[in-house]
Write a protein that holds these residues in place. Sequence first.
Motif, PDB file in Angstrom:
ATOM      1  N   VAL A 102       0.860  -1.170   0.000  1.00  0.00           N
ATOM      2  CA  VAL A 102       0.000   0.000   0.000  1.00  0.00           C
ATOM      3  C   VAL A 102       0.901   1.226   0.000  1.00  0.00           C
ATOM      4  CG1 VAL A 102      -1.771   1.294   1.243  1.00  0.00           C
ATOM      5  CG2 VAL A 102      -1.827  -1.213   1.244  1.00  0.00           C
ATOM      6  N   LEU A 103       0.693   2.130  -0.955  1.00  0.00           N
ATOM      7  CA  LEU A 103       1.456   3.369  -1.058  1.00  0.00           C
ATOM      8  C   LEU A 103       0.481   4.532  -1.074  1.00  0.00           C
ATOM      9  CD1 LEU A 103       3.080   1.162  -2.933  1.00  0.00           C
ATOM     10  CD2 LEU A 103       4.343   3.156  -3.618  1.00  0.00           C
ATOM     11  N   ASN A 104       0.853   5.627  -0.410  1.00  0.00           N
ATOM     12  CA  ASN A 104       0.050   6.826  -0.600  1.00  0.00           C
ATOM     13  C   ASN A 104       0.542   7.502  -1.877  1.00  0.00           C
ATOM     14  OD1 ASN A 104       2.208   8.669   0.009  1.00  0.00           O
ATOM     15  ND2 ASN A 104       1.770   8.453   2.193  1.00  0.00           N
ATOM     16  N   LYS A 105      -0.174   8.524  -2.344  1.00  0.00           N
ATOM     17  CA  LYS A 105       0.166   9.150  -3.628  1.00  0.00           C
ATOM     18  C   LYS A 105       1.554   9.785  -3.605  1.00  0.00           C
ATOM     19  CE  LYS A 105      -3.670   8.059  -5.595  1.00  0.00           C
ATOM     20  NZ  LYS A 105      -4.379   8.245  -6.814  1.00  0.00           N
ATOM     21  N   ASP A 106       1.956  10.369  -2.481  1.00  0.00           N
ATOM     22  CA  ASP A 106       3.296  10.964  -2.389  1.00  0.00           C
ATOM     23  C   ASP A 106       4.378   9.902  -2.534  1.00  0.00           C
ATOM     24  OD1 ASP A 106       2.367  13.582  -2.078  1.00  0.00           O
ATOM     25  OD2 ASP A 106       2.299  13.406   0.104  1.00  0.00           O
ATOM     26  N   GLN A 107       4.195   8.759  -1.888  1.00  0.00           N
ATOM     27  CA  GLN A 107       5.166   7.676  -2.003  1.00  0.00           C
ATOM     28  C   GLN A 107       5.248   7.182  -3.445  1.00  0.00           C
ATOM     29  OE1 GLN A 107       3.311   5.195   0.999  1.00  0.00           O
ATOM     30  NE2 GLN A 107       5.159   5.325   2.279  1.00  0.00           N
ATOM     31  N   ALA A 108       4.107   7.085  -4.113  1.00  0.00           N
ATOM     32  CA  ALA A 108       4.093   6.617  -5.501  1.00  0.00           C
ATOM     33  C   ALA A 108       4.864   7.577  -6.404  1.00  0.00           C
ATOM     34  CB  ALA A 108       2.646   6.465  -5.983  1.00  0.00           C
ATOM     35  N   VAL A 109       4.667   8.873  -6.201  1.00  0.00           N
ATOM     36  CA  VAL A 109       5.385   9.874  -6.999  1.00  0.00           C
ATOM     37  C   VAL A 109       6.885   9.806  -6.711  1.00  0.00           C
ATOM     38  CG1 VAL A 109       5.726  12.362  -7.327  1.00  0.00           C
ATOM     39  CG2 VAL A 109       3.413  11.419  -7.258  1.00  0.00           C
ATOM     40  N   GLN A 110       7.259   9.704  -5.446  1.00  0.00           N
ATOM     41  CA  GLN A 110       8.679   9.629  -5.092  1.00  0.00           C
ATOM     42  C   GLN A 110       9.322   8.375  -5.690  1.00  0.00           C
ATOM     43  OE1 GLN A 110       8.750   9.910  -0.827  1.00  0.00           O
ATOM     44  NE2 GLN A 110       8.129  12.052  -0.819  1.00  0.00           N
ATOM     45  N   LEU A 111       8.630   7.246  -5.615  1.00  0.00           N
ATOM     46  CA  LEU A 111       9.160   6.008  -6.184  1.00  0.00           C
ATOM     47  C   LEU A 111       9.292   6.134  -7.693  1.00  0.00           C
ATOM     48  CD1 LEU A 111      10.019   3.055  -6.003  1.00  0.00           C
ATOM     49  CD2 LEU A 111       7.582   2.435  -6.031  1.00  0.00           C
ATOM     50  N   GLY A 112       8.264   6.661  -8.346  1.00  0.00           N
ATOM     51  CA  GLY A 112       8.321   6.839  -9.796  1.00  0.00           C
ATOM     52  C   GLY A 112       9.457   7.758 -10.213  1.00  0.00           C
ATOM     53  N   ASN A 113       9.604   8.882  -9.512  1.00  0.00           N
ATOM     54  CA  ASN A 113      10.687   9.819  -9.830  1.00  0.00           C
ATOM     55  C   ASN A 113      12.053   9.184  -9.627  1.00  0.00           C
ATOM     56  OD1 ASN A 113       8.992  11.892 -10.612  1.00  0.00           O
ATOM     57  ND2 ASN A 113       8.968  12.851  -8.596  1.00  0.00           N
ATOM     58  N   MET A 114      12.210   8.408  -8.554  1.00  0.00           N
ATOM     59  CA  MET A 114      13.485   7.754  -8.298  1.00  0.00           C
ATOM     60  C   MET A 114      13.809   6.755  -9.419  1.00  0.00           C
ATOM     61  SD  MET A 114      14.700   5.255  -5.194  1.00  0.00           S
ATOM     62  CE  MET A 114      13.755   3.897  -5.872  1.00  0.00           C
ATOM     63  N   LEU A 115      12.815   6.000  -9.855  1.00  0.00           N
ATOM     64  CA  LEU A 115      13.041   5.016 -10.918  1.00  0.00           C
ATOM     65  C   LEU A 115      13.372   5.700 -12.241  1.00  0.00           C
ATOM     66  CD1 LEU A 115      10.246   2.441 -10.039  1.00  0.00           C
ATOM     67  CD2 LEU A 115      12.722   2.215  -9.656  1.00  0.00           C
ATOM     68  N   TYR A 116      12.690   6.816 -12.546  1.00  0.00           N
ATOM     69  CA  TYR A 116      13.043   7.577 -13.753  1.00  0.00           C
ATOM     70  C   TYR A 116      14.482   8.074 -13.666  1.00  0.00           C
ATOM     71  CZ  TYR A 116       8.516   7.812 -16.091  1.00  0.00           C
ATOM     72  OH  TYR A 116       7.387   7.499 -16.766  1.00  0.00           O
ATOM     73  N   GLU A 117      14.864   8.617 -12.508  1.00  0.00           N
ATOM     74  CA  GLU A 117      16.210   9.148 -12.325  1.00  0.00           C
ATOM     75  C   GLU A 117      17.251   8.046 -12.488  1.00  0.00           C
ATOM     76  OE1 GLU A 117      18.689  10.965  -8.644  1.00  0.00           O
ATOM     77  OE2 GLU A 117      16.727  11.879  -8.995  1.00  0.00           O
ATOM     78  N   LEU A 118      17.026   6.899 -11.853  1.00  0.00           N
ATOM     79  CA  LEU A 118      17.983   5.793 -11.940  1.00  0.00           C
ATOM     80  C   LEU A 118      18.088   5.238 -13.356  1.00  0.00           C
ATOM     81  CD1 LEU A 118      17.194   3.879  -8.639  1.00  0.00           C
ATOM     82  CD2 LEU A 118      19.267   5.174  -9.162  1.00  0.00           C
ATOM     83  N   SER A 119      16.986   5.276 -14.104  1.00  0.00           N
ATOM     84  CA  SER A 119      16.996   4.727 -15.460  1.00  0.00           C
ATOM     85  C   SER A 119      17.596   5.692 -16.473  1.00  0.00           C
ATOM     86  CB  SER A 119      15.574   4.374 -15.898  1.00  0.00           C
ATOM     87  OG  SER A 119      14.819   5.562 -16.145  1.00  0.00           O
ATOM     88  N   GLY A 120      17.734   6.979 -16.080  1.00  0.00           N
ATOM     89  CA  GLY A 120      18.241   7.971 -17.019  1.00  0.00           C
ATOM     90  C   GLY A 120      17.208   8.415 -18.028  1.00  0.00           C
ATOM     91  N   LYS A 121      15.965   8.045 -17.831  1.00  0.00           N
ATOM     92  CA  LYS A 121      14.870   8.406 -18.737  1.00  0.00           C
ATOM     93  C   LYS A 121      14.081   9.563 -18.151  1.00  0.00           C
ATOM     94  CE  LYS A 121      15.432   4.712 -21.374  1.00  0.00           C
ATOM     95  NZ  LYS A 121      15.718   4.703 -22.761  1.00  0.00           N
ATOM     96  N   LEU A 122      13.299  10.209 -18.996  1.00  0.00           N
ATOM     97  CA  LEU A 122      12.419  11.280 -18.557  1.00  0.00           C
ATOM     98  C   LEU A 122      10.988  10.772 -18.520  1.00  0.00           C
ATOM     99  CD1 LEU A 122      13.830  14.250 -20.666  1.00  0.00           C
ATOM    100  CD2 LEU A 122      14.209  13.796 -18.246  1.00  0.00           C
ATOM    101  N   PRO A 123      10.182  11.285 -17.590  1.00  0.00           N
ATOM    102  CA  PRO A 123       8.776  10.884 -17.579  1.00  0.00           C
ATOM    103  C   PRO A 123       8.080  11.366 -18.849  1.00  0.00           C
ATOM    104  CG  PRO A 123       9.196  12.555 -15.899  1.00  0.00           C
ATOM    105  CD  PRO A 123      10.502  12.227 -16.541  1.00  0.00           C
ATOM    106  N   PRO A 124       7.010  10.688 -19.268  1.00  0.00           N
ATOM    107  CA  PRO A 124       6.295  11.126 -20.466  1.00  0.00           C
ATOM    108  C   PRO A 124       5.706  12.513 -20.266  1.00  0.00           C
ATOM    109  CG  PRO A 124       5.092   9.374 -19.359  1.00  0.00           C
ATOM    110  CD  PRO A 124       6.390   9.535 -18.646  1.00  0.00           C
ATOM    111  N   LYS A 125       5.701  13.301 -21.333  1.00  0.00           N
ATOM    112  CA  LYS A 125       5.136  14.643 -21.261  1.00  0.00           C
ATOM    113  C   LYS A 125       3.616  14.548 -21.278  1.00  0.00           C
ATOM    114  CE  LYS A 125       8.954  17.076 -23.364  1.00  0.00           C
ATOM    115  NZ  LYS A 125       9.372  18.026 -24.385  1.00  0.00           N
ATOM    116  N   MET A 126       3.005  15.441 -20.518  1.00  0.00           N
ATOM    117  CA  MET A 126       1.549  15.512 -20.496  1.00  0.00           C
ATOM    118  C   MET A 126       1.089  16.134 -21.817  1.00  0.00           C
ATOM    119  SD  MET A 126       0.648  14.252 -17.575  1.00  0.00           S
ATOM    120  CE  MET A 126      -0.996  14.809 -17.270  1.00  0.00           C
ATOM    121  N   ALA A 127       0.017  15.615 -22.372  1.00  0.00           N
ATOM    122  CA  ALA A 127      -0.526  16.181 -23.602  1.00  0.00           C
ATOM    123  C   ALA A 127      -1.087  17.569 -23.308  1.00  0.00           C
ATOM    124  CB  ALA A 127      -1.616  15.275 -24.154  1.00  0.00           C
TER     125      ALA A 127
END
Length: 87
Positions: A48-73
């Motif tokens: 179970v993750l709250n929304k802040d934890q989900a964002v932090q985890l997602g950002n960390m994974l993007y940073e570690l992968s060297g990729k950028l998150p998808p741009k919002m339309a």
Amino acid sequence: MAQSWSDEEVRVLVGWTADDLGASMIVRLETVNNLPESEDDVLVSRMVLNKDQAVQLGNMLYELSGKLPPKMAKPSRLEKMLSRKSD
């Protein structure tokens, strides 16, 4: 036979799903430690993750992968005009 987790054991992520519960979510992870021969070889964990934890985890994974998150339309010109009229 149920598998148990060991901090010394490394597992490989083979699948995941997530369910949105409003302020939080449940992430279901499927992992294996060797080539699975049956469904019993797959360990399913739920977190179970709250929304802040989900964002932090997602950002960390993007940073570690060297990729950028998808741009919002960008909203279309019509959508912008309609949203201004409803305010």
